[in-house]
Scaffold this motif. Structure first.
Motif, PDB file in Angstrom:
ATOM      1  N   THR A  56      10.569   8.372  13.780  1.00 21.35           N
ATOM      2  CA  THR A  56       9.286   7.710  14.714  1.00 21.35           C
ATOM      3  C   THR A  56       9.516   7.226  16.112  1.00 21.35           C
ATOM      4  OG1 THR A  56       8.609   6.915  12.292  1.00 21.35           O
ATOM      5  CG2 THR A  56       7.725   5.971  14.308  1.00 21.35           C
ATOM      6  N   LYS A  61       4.332  10.329   0.826  1.00 19.39           N
ATOM      7  CA  LYS A  61       3.569   9.112   1.378  1.00 19.39           C
ATOM      8  C   LYS A  61       2.876   9.351   2.721  1.00 19.39           C
ATOM      9  CE  LYS A  61       3.835   4.216   1.975  1.00 19.39           C
ATOM     10  NZ  LYS A  61       2.731   4.210   3.027  1.00 19.39           N
ATOM     11  N   ASP A  62       1.449   9.001   2.814  1.00 22.16           N
ATOM     12  CA  ASP A  62       0.907   9.208   3.941  1.00 22.16           C
ATOM     13  C   ASP A  62      -0.190   7.975   4.026  1.00 22.16           C
ATOM     14  OD1 ASP A  62      -0.395  10.433   6.476  1.00 22.16           O
ATOM     15  OD2 ASP A  62       0.496  12.210   5.545  1.00 22.16           O
ATOM     16  N   VAL A  63      -0.948   7.940   5.004  1.00 23.13           N
ATOM     17  CA  VAL A  63      -2.036   6.542   5.147  1.00 23.13           C
ATOM     18  C   VAL A  63      -2.795   6.309   3.937  1.00 23.13           C
ATOM     19  CG1 VAL A  63      -3.769   5.611   6.683  1.00 23.13           C
ATOM     20  CG2 VAL A  63      -1.994   7.062   7.827  1.00 23.13           C
ATOM     21  N   ASP A  64      -3.151   7.291   3.330  1.00 22.06           N
ATOM     22  CA  ASP A  64      -4.160   7.189   2.365  1.00 22.06           C
ATOM     23  C   ASP A  64      -3.859   7.642   0.911  1.00 22.06           C
ATOM     24  OD1 ASP A  64      -4.519   9.517   2.928  1.00 22.06           O
ATOM     25  OD2 ASP A  64      -6.746   9.756   3.009  1.00 22.06           O
ATOM     26  N   ASP A  92      11.248   9.653   7.408  1.00 21.40           N
ATOM     27  CA  ASP A  92      10.082   9.011   8.156  1.00 21.40           C
ATOM     28  C   ASP A  92       9.837   9.815   9.730  1.00 21.40           C
ATOM     29  OD1 ASP A  92       7.963   7.257   9.049  1.00 21.40           O
ATOM     30  OD2 ASP A  92       8.456   5.551   8.199  1.00 21.40           O
ATOM     31  N   GLY A 121       4.731  10.089   6.043  1.00 22.32           N
ATOM     32  CA  GLY A 121       3.838  11.015   6.950  1.00 22.32           C
ATOM     33  C   GLY A 121       3.922  12.619   6.505  1.00 22.32           C
ATOM     34  N   SER A 143       6.571   9.104  10.888  1.00 22.24           N
ATOM     35  CA  SER A 143       4.965   8.702  11.060  1.00 22.24           C
ATOM     36  C   SER A 143       4.789   7.952  12.115  1.00 22.24           C
ATOM     37  CB  SER A 143       4.708   8.172   9.649  1.00 22.24           C
ATOM     38  OG  SER A 143       5.669   6.935   9.422  1.00 22.24           O
ATOM     39  N   SER A 144       4.511   6.421  11.948  1.00 26.58           N
ATOM     40  CA  SER A 144       4.153   5.663  13.013  1.00 26.58           C
ATOM     41  C   SER A 144       4.869   4.290  12.916  1.00 26.58           C
ATOM     42  CB  SER A 144       2.535   5.603  13.149  1.00 26.58           C
ATOM     43  OG  SER A 144       2.217   4.695  11.905  1.00 26.58           O
ATOM     44  N   SER A 156       3.749   1.548  12.582  1.00 24.24           N
ATOM     45  CA  SER A 156       3.322   0.676  11.620  1.00 24.24           C
ATOM     46  C   SER A 156       3.408   0.959  10.337  1.00 24.24           C
ATOM     47  CB  SER A 156       1.615   0.649  11.846  1.00 24.24           C
ATOM     48  OG  SER A 156       1.341   2.087  11.770  1.00 24.24           O
ATOM     49  N   ALA A 157       4.036   2.023   9.860  1.00 19.45           N
ATOM     50  CA  ALA A 157       4.308   2.206   8.656  1.00 19.45           C
ATOM     51  C   ALA A 157       5.853   2.002   8.348  1.00 19.45           C
ATOM     52  CB  ALA A 157       4.204   4.017   8.250  1.00 19.45           C
ATOM     53  N   GLU A 188       6.820  -0.736   5.362  1.00 17.51           N
ATOM     54  CA  GLU A 188       6.589  -0.125   3.808  1.00 17.51           C
ATOM     55  C   GLU A 188       7.749   0.770   3.644  1.00 17.51           C
ATOM     56  OE1 GLU A 188       2.704   1.210   2.637  1.00 17.51           O
ATOM     57  OE2 GLU A 188       1.695  -0.200   3.903  1.00 17.51           O
TER      58      GLU A 188
END
Length: 220
Positions: free
Chosen positions: A75, A34-37, A50, A10, A52-53, A55-56, A59
């Motif tokens: 998160t 690391k990010d979504v894309d 972390d 994130g 982020s979300s 859903s991540a 990983e």
């Protein structure tokens, strides 16, 4: 304090950028972003952070297993299946999970657990305010504080402007009102705690910890 090699999941998020900026003042090196894309890695980190979300998370756990390194997780909106993953990971590496890495909030938790019993026959409620981009309501912090009180109190959630985080616990009877309030003035309140947690993991082989465990360690 020693310098860290760390990773951020994130990285482009508001909290990710704040962590990077604050850690840089200590000469820490972000070696995994690391990010979504996007994914960039220049070295092996000592800890992954972390914010982020949910859903991540899968990983993120794989990254920690791959490198045999610790995880500091902030998160929110986690479900039981996420906690199952974290507990399994904690059998291999240190994991620090909290919905709020503010030192003040975690002191407030201790206060509520100790003194809520004195208000057992009073009405109680909570008001929490966050910025308009916050997705979960009530916040994870509000739920955490309610659990510390061991009472099923109502929580009012407001999403206004750019408020970083404000939680007010209210006790009232027919003749008086007692309010206990915590306000985060900036995201720096959280990044300070995140670095404390990251350094804490360097002292541990494995285990599942809260930020309160980090605070207790620092008091020894």
């Amino acid at each position: 304090m020693i310098g860290l090699k760390y990773g951020i999941v994130g990285f482009r998020g508001k909290m990710g950028r704040e962590i990077f900026e604050y850690f840089s003042t200590f000469g820490d090196e972000c070696v995994l972003k690391k990010d979504v894309d996007s994914f960039e890695q220049t070295d092996t980190p000592q800890v992954i952070i972390d914010f982020s979300s949910p859903s991540a998370l899968e990983e993120t756990v794989k990254l920690c297993r791959e490198h045999k390194i610790a995880l500091v997780l902030g998160t929110t909106a986690l479900e039981e299946r996420h906690f199952e993953m974290l507990r399994e990971l904690a059998n291999e590496v240190p994991v620090v999970q909290s919905y709020n890495f503010s030192t003040g909030i975690n002191i407030l938790r201790k206060i509520l657990r100790e003194y809520t019993r004195y208000f057992s026959d009073w009405d109680a409620a909570m008001v929490e305010i966050h910025h308009t981009q916050k997705k979960d309501a009530p916040s994870g912090t509000a739920k955490m504080l309610r659990n510390d009180m061991n009472r099923d109190i109502p929580i009012s959630s407001l999403r206004i402007g750019g408020v970083f985080g404000e939680h007010t616990v209210i006790f009232s009877n027919a003749g008086e009102v007692v309010e206990i309030k915590h306000s985060a003035l900036s995201r720096r309140a959280f990044s300070i705690g995140v670095r404390h947690a990251a350094l804490f993991t360097l002292k541990k082989q494995k285990g599942f910890y809260s930020y309160e465990d980090v605070l207790n360690e620092n008091l020894r």
